[in-house]
Design an enzyme around this catalytic site. Structure first.
Site, PDB file in Angstrom:
ATOM      1  N   ALA A  77      56.113   9.176  47.599  1.00  0.00           N
ATOM      2  CA  ALA A  77      55.420   9.474  48.863  1.00  0.00           C
ATOM      3  C   ALA A  77      56.329  10.376  49.687  1.00  0.00           C
ATOM      4  O   ALA A  77      57.517  10.536  49.371  1.00  0.00           O
ATOM      5  CB  ALA A  77      55.125   8.194  49.631  1.00  0.00           C
ATOM      6  N   LYS A  78      55.814  10.970  50.702  1.00  0.00           N
ATOM      7  CA  LYS A  78      56.639  11.751  51.635  1.00  0.00           C
ATOM      8  C   LYS A  78      55.815  11.968  52.892  1.00  0.00           C
ATOM      9  O   LYS A  78      54.587  11.916  52.855  1.00  0.00           O
ATOM     10  CB  LYS A  78      56.987  13.113  51.028  1.00  0.00           C
ATOM     11  CG  LYS A  78      58.209  13.753  51.603  1.00  0.00           C
ATOM     12  CD  LYS A  78      59.478  13.190  50.991  1.00  0.00           C
ATOM     13  CE  LYS A  78      60.710  13.930  51.413  1.00  0.00           C
ATOM     14  NZ  LYS A  78      61.861  13.617  50.574  1.00  0.00           N
TER      15      LYS A  78
END
Ligand code: NAD
Length: 416
Positions: free
Chosen positions: A99-100
């Protein structure tokens, strides 16, 4: 950046012979969240900032990745970086997906109270889609341990005591020993392994660094401890070189005080961008993305490039390095020490049991060396470069987990 991250994925997908349909499935983010954050400035004016969290894959575990506060943050950037996190966590074989995210803002224009309020508002608006078993943010550009502490505090208001919702927290607030040095230490361990495969040690090499922040300064210190000569360091404000090897401890002390290596009395000054083509055996880009391009790749003199920064090499430059026989150790392997110790922090939070620094260093060393051996093995067996091998290994691991979760006939097309 999105196109570049997909380019390297595609190279590996070609090696694995994946169909277009399976490529689409593996590249598509699981969830994309955009929120508008309305807060009040110190002057009492309303402010609006966009916040993003892109969750790419949860096949191998809760999603994991940094939060950055920067004016360039947008959905494309977060998607590209979320994608890389999936492959990075798979390469080091830790039980996470990728994720980011972040907030489109300029923290230099905001007071600490404003950053605090924006952060807490962000948490309030994404609290249902993050959590210790869902998605665990961490520090990235312009975010730090203090901000992670605020996120833990805000999230815990809604969900009860939850130190495992973020990593990179302050040591006194359920953070982990060894997290600060982890990425630089991981970079050093990987270089050690590369050199070992060539019958060399750190004592045999000279090293140039772009970037002397958290990652660069720890890596340079650890490499110098083992006898490497750090001959040049460039940062945002200048460069300093010494053919006999810089005194890295003194350089770190200078930088802590002056916020740049420029002006350090223990070497000669040079124009910072020259560091990328410095006459050194090893080049460690440890600053920004996209710095090694078709315009400077032909002039790079190092024979080994260790990507401590995320995405420092454009695909065109990567191709030039391949043709020139320059070994590129890819970011998803070289800088994975940070997320690996983040995993140890999370594990300690869940266990409510603190590990000592020796245990963390030993576990990090074991994870990094095993990851290097696995990537090198794929590279040898499939006769591909280390980056393609790292992606092949990661895609296989994600594919295998996906296949075990979904026993549909169609899933049989996924790579194992
Ligand atoms: P940092 O902010 O501590 O240091 C950044 C360094 O880059 C500084 O020395 C700065 O002067 C230099 N720099 C900035 N602009 C520059 C320019 N135009 N030219 C030359 N140098 C410039 O950041 P960091 O945590 O050390 O991260 C460095 C890189 O490593 C980033 O790409 C980051 O995404 C990546 N990374 C960091 C971690 C981590 O745990 N910190 C983990 C994985 C990857």
């Amino acid at each position: 950046m999105l196109e570049e991250s997909r380019h390297y994925f595609r190279n590996a997908a070609n090696v694995l012979g994946l169909s277009e349909r399976v490529r689409d499935i593996l590249l598509a983010p699981f969830r994309v969240v955009k929120v508008e954050l309305i807060t009040e400035s110190d002057e009492g004016k309303l402010m609006k900032h966009s916040g993003y969290r892109v969750q790419h894959s949860r096949v191998r575990g809760p999603m994991k990745g940094g939060l950055r506060y920067h004016p360039t943050v947008d959905e494309d950037e977060a998607t590209a970086l979320a994608n890389l996190m999936t492959w990075k966590t798979a390469v080091v074989n830790i039980p996470y997906g990728g994720a980011k995210g972040g907030i489109n803002c300029d923290p230099n224009q905001l007071s600490e109270r404003e950053v605090n309020e924006i952060t807490r508002t962000f948490v309030g608006q994404i609290k249902e889609v993050i959590g210790p078993t869902i998605d665990i943010p961490a520090p990235d550009v312009n975010t730090n341990a203090k901000i992670m502490g605020w996120i833990m505090d805000e999230y815990s208001k809604y969900h009860g005591f939850s130190p495992g919702v973020v990593t990179g927290k302050p040591l006194h607030l359920f953070g982990s020993d060894g997290r600060e040095e982890a990425t630089g230490r991981g970079v050093t361990i990987i270089l050690e392994e590369v050199l070992k495969s060539q019958g060399k040690t750190m004592k045999d090499v000279t090293v140039a660094f772009q970037g002397f922040g958290n990652v660069g300064s720890y890596a340079a210190r650890l490499m110098a401890d083992q006898g490497a000569k750090i001959v040049a360091v460039g940062d945002h404000a200048g460069g300093v070189s010494n053919d006999e090897g810089l005194d890295v401890e003194k350089l770190a002390a200078w930088t802590a005080q002056h916020r740049t290596v420029a002006g350090f009395p223990g070497g000669d000054a040079f124009n910072s961008s020259d560091v990328l083509t410095w006459n050194a055996d090893v080049l460690v880009p440890a600053a920004l993305g996209d710095v090694l391009t078709k315009d400077n790749a032909a002039d790079v003199r190092a024979s080994i490039i260790v990507e401590a920064a995320n995405a420092p090499t454009t695909p065109e430059a990567d191709e030039i390095f391949r043709q020139r026989g320059i070994m590129v150790v890819p970011d998803i392997l070289a800088n994975a020490g940070g997320v690996t110790v983040s995993y140890f922090e999370w594990a300690q939070n869940i266990q409510q049991f603190r590990w000592d620094l020796d245990r963390i260093r030993n576990e990090l060393s074991a994870h990094m060396r095993k990851a290097y051996a696995s990537v090198a093995d794929v590279a040898k067996k499939r006769d591909v470069d280390l980056r393609t091998a790292a992606f092949v290994l990661a895609i296989q691991r994600v594919g295998e987990a996906a296949l075990s979760r979904r026993p549909y006939a169609e899933a049989a097309d996924l790579p194992t």
